[in-house]
Motif scaffolding. Sequence first.
Motif, short mmCIF file in Angstrom:
data_model
loop_
_atom_site.label_atom_id
_atom_site.label_comp_id
_atom_site.label_asym_id
_atom_site.label_seq_id
_atom_site.Cartn_x
_atom_site.Cartn_y
_atom_site.Cartn_z
N VAL A 84 0.05 -0.48 -7.37
CA VAL A 84 -0.96 -0.19 -6.35
C VAL A 84 -2.25 0.43 -6.92
O VAL A 84 -3.34 -0.11 -6.74
N ARG A 87 -5.34 -1.28 -8.60
CA ARG A 87 -6.29 -2.05 -7.79
C ARG A 87 -7.29 -1.15 -7.07
O ARG A 87 -8.19 -1.64 -6.40
N LEU A 88 -7.07 0.17 -7.15
CA LEU A 88 -7.90 1.08 -6.35
C LEU A 88 -8.98 1.80 -7.15
O LEU A 88 -9.84 2.45 -6.58
N ARG A 91 -12.35 0.95 -6.16
CA ARG A 91 -12.65 1.05 -4.74
C ARG A 91 -13.24 2.42 -4.39
O ARG A 91 -13.17 3.35 -5.18
N ASP A 95 -10.67 3.88 0.69
CA ASP A 95 -9.55 2.98 0.42
C ASP A 95 -8.43 3.71 -0.31
O ASP A 95 -7.26 3.47 -0.05
N LEU A 98 -6.51 5.89 2.13
CA LEU A 98 -5.67 5.11 3.03
C LEU A 98 -4.46 4.54 2.31
O LEU A 98 -3.33 4.62 2.81
N ALA A 99 -4.67 3.98 1.12
CA ALA A 99 -3.56 3.37 0.40
C ALA A 99 -2.54 4.43 0.00
O ALA A 99 -1.32 4.21 0.09
N ALA A 102 -0.57 5.47 2.94
CA ALA A 102 0.47 4.46 3.20
C ALA A 102 1.66 4.68 2.27
O ALA A 102 2.82 4.57 2.68
N LEU A 103 1.37 5.03 1.01
CA LEU A 103 2.46 5.28 0.06
C LEU A 103 3.31 6.47 0.49
O LEU A 103 4.53 6.47 0.33
#
Lengths: 306, 326
Positions: A84, A87-88, A91, A95, A98-99, A102-103
């Motif tokens: 994960v 990819r951030l 960003r 983002d 938020l990611a 979610a984790l």
Amino acid sequence: MSLILILEQVLNGLQAGVMLFLMAAGLTLIFGVMGLINLAHGSLYMVGAFAAAGVAAATGSFLLALVAALVAAAAAGVVVETVVMRRLYARDHLDQVLATFALILIFSELTRWAFGSFPLYLNPPDWLSGPVTLPGGIRYPVYRLALIGIGLAVGLGLWALTRRTRLGIRIRAGENDREMIAALGVDIGRLYTLVFALGAALAGLAGALVGAIQSVQVGMGEPVLILAFVVIVIGGIGSIRGAFVGALLVGLTDTLGGIFLPELFKLVTDPATATQAGASLSSMSIYILMSLVLIWRPTGLFGAKA
Amino acid sequence: MSERWVTLAALAALLALPLWALAADEPFTITLATRAAILALAATGLNIALGTGGLVSLGHAAFFGIGGYAMGILASHAQTFAPLSLGPWEVPGTQSMPVIWLVAIAASALAALAIGALSLRTAGVYFIMITLAFGQMFFYFATSWRAYGGEDGLSIWVRNGFPGLNTLVPIQFFGLCFAVLLLAMLLHGRLIRAPFGLALDAARQAPARVLAVGLSPYRLQLAAFVLSGAITGLAGALYADLNRFVSPAMLSWQMSGELIVLVILGGVGRLAGPLIGAGLFVALEHWLGGATEYWHAWLGAILLAIVLFARGGIVGLLTGQGDRRG
């Protein structure tokens, strides 16, 4: 209120502070090197605590439990980073928030699914249980004293790592100029994974160590995560020295505020009101400390100028 | 599909669902729609700071909870007939929604002014952590405030009243919440096109240039933050009224996270983003929550997928315009 009580509370504050430092050091390192805000750092703390509780229950060895905590948290860190986080990096912070939020949801629910909602217990080993008498006649739990020692040792180790080793030079270079060190032939992707795993292992270690004083349960990481945020806001983001000073300040303020503020209020008002007002104010004390630091220095005590 | 049609379709869907439920005699569906409308209102407040202002606040639960406690405190004093003492003054409690709303808006705007004035001295990741920390401060304050329930929270016996309406009838209360949401969305829509909104948008994209033309990004962003907090606070008062209950959970950092989730799920900075996000969230909560005890894990997976692969949220997918930031 005796001097012994005060000294005991100072030791408690130090103990809370060094454990916070383990969390805050990982967070600040990850932010400093990768520019990533990681809300899921508290989940890695929880992973460490659960791994330790599970292994301690199976083998009865506390040292094995600590090793398990380090390995499990570092492994979870490597998986999360490669799947994960990678990819951030490019960003924006929204983002990332938020990611990683979610984790947290995923980690918490999976842990609840695997271990259930009831808290687990992890006991300190026999050779670290019971009190010890310190000079001055203070009887203090050996285990908490050991935590202070471990925290200070890790702090020293991190200082040596970043200042005295080749890896440390690369980490600091990565903070300053990632394109340049990539151009010089350093595998920046591997460096990032390594830093993330290191931060995760520190969080896992803190989770296991603190898990032996408190209960091990789902959601245990988030209150600590938020305190660690306060710590690095006070200390300055990216600074390990700042994280250390901030952690001790927050640990001491939180512990001593809870004891002394009600006493302080008793001098001016009746005991019932004093207890209530003291409890309310002490629950807010570290945030007031944070605001004061912000007014004085918006980028924290040891932060770089914005 | 253009964004205007997406907005109108979302509003029409939110209005049609409870009307259908009324005809089919399914009062629980009306409650779900009311919940979605109120959460959409809270997220619309956040969207002004987050989407238009670019301020990633992870502490908006503070305003949501302050609105909730404004309702809880005023209504609990009204139902016990014990006046509320504010230093030298004694004020009676009230069960009238318009009064409660004004107090909720004023109190949360004041809190937003204080938090914003301090937090906006910094930017970026500091801002996120500091708003999170201040939110947590209010959470701990509420848990230790035993006069108003402490950790257990505060419940009231009957829903507060609104002149000319019977708020105990679900569809009437839904209509009220829907009207407030509509007003807030109209306000946000006007704001985006107004000079203030344009300047705010510019302050997000190029603060140095805004400063160079003589505007203060700090003051623009503070004004947006206060407006944002006030709307979220109003939503908090409605939310507490819907549940007839307020507790520190409304102030928790998970609540702040969920509000951000609502905005992003729908689409950041989009007028209909919060509404679509809230509708989807309530639907997922209802269906997934009914199907599995661990529905948060699925929510997490959906969120991850949206962040990694569908930037711009549902509105971005529908309009085919992708992400609006940047």
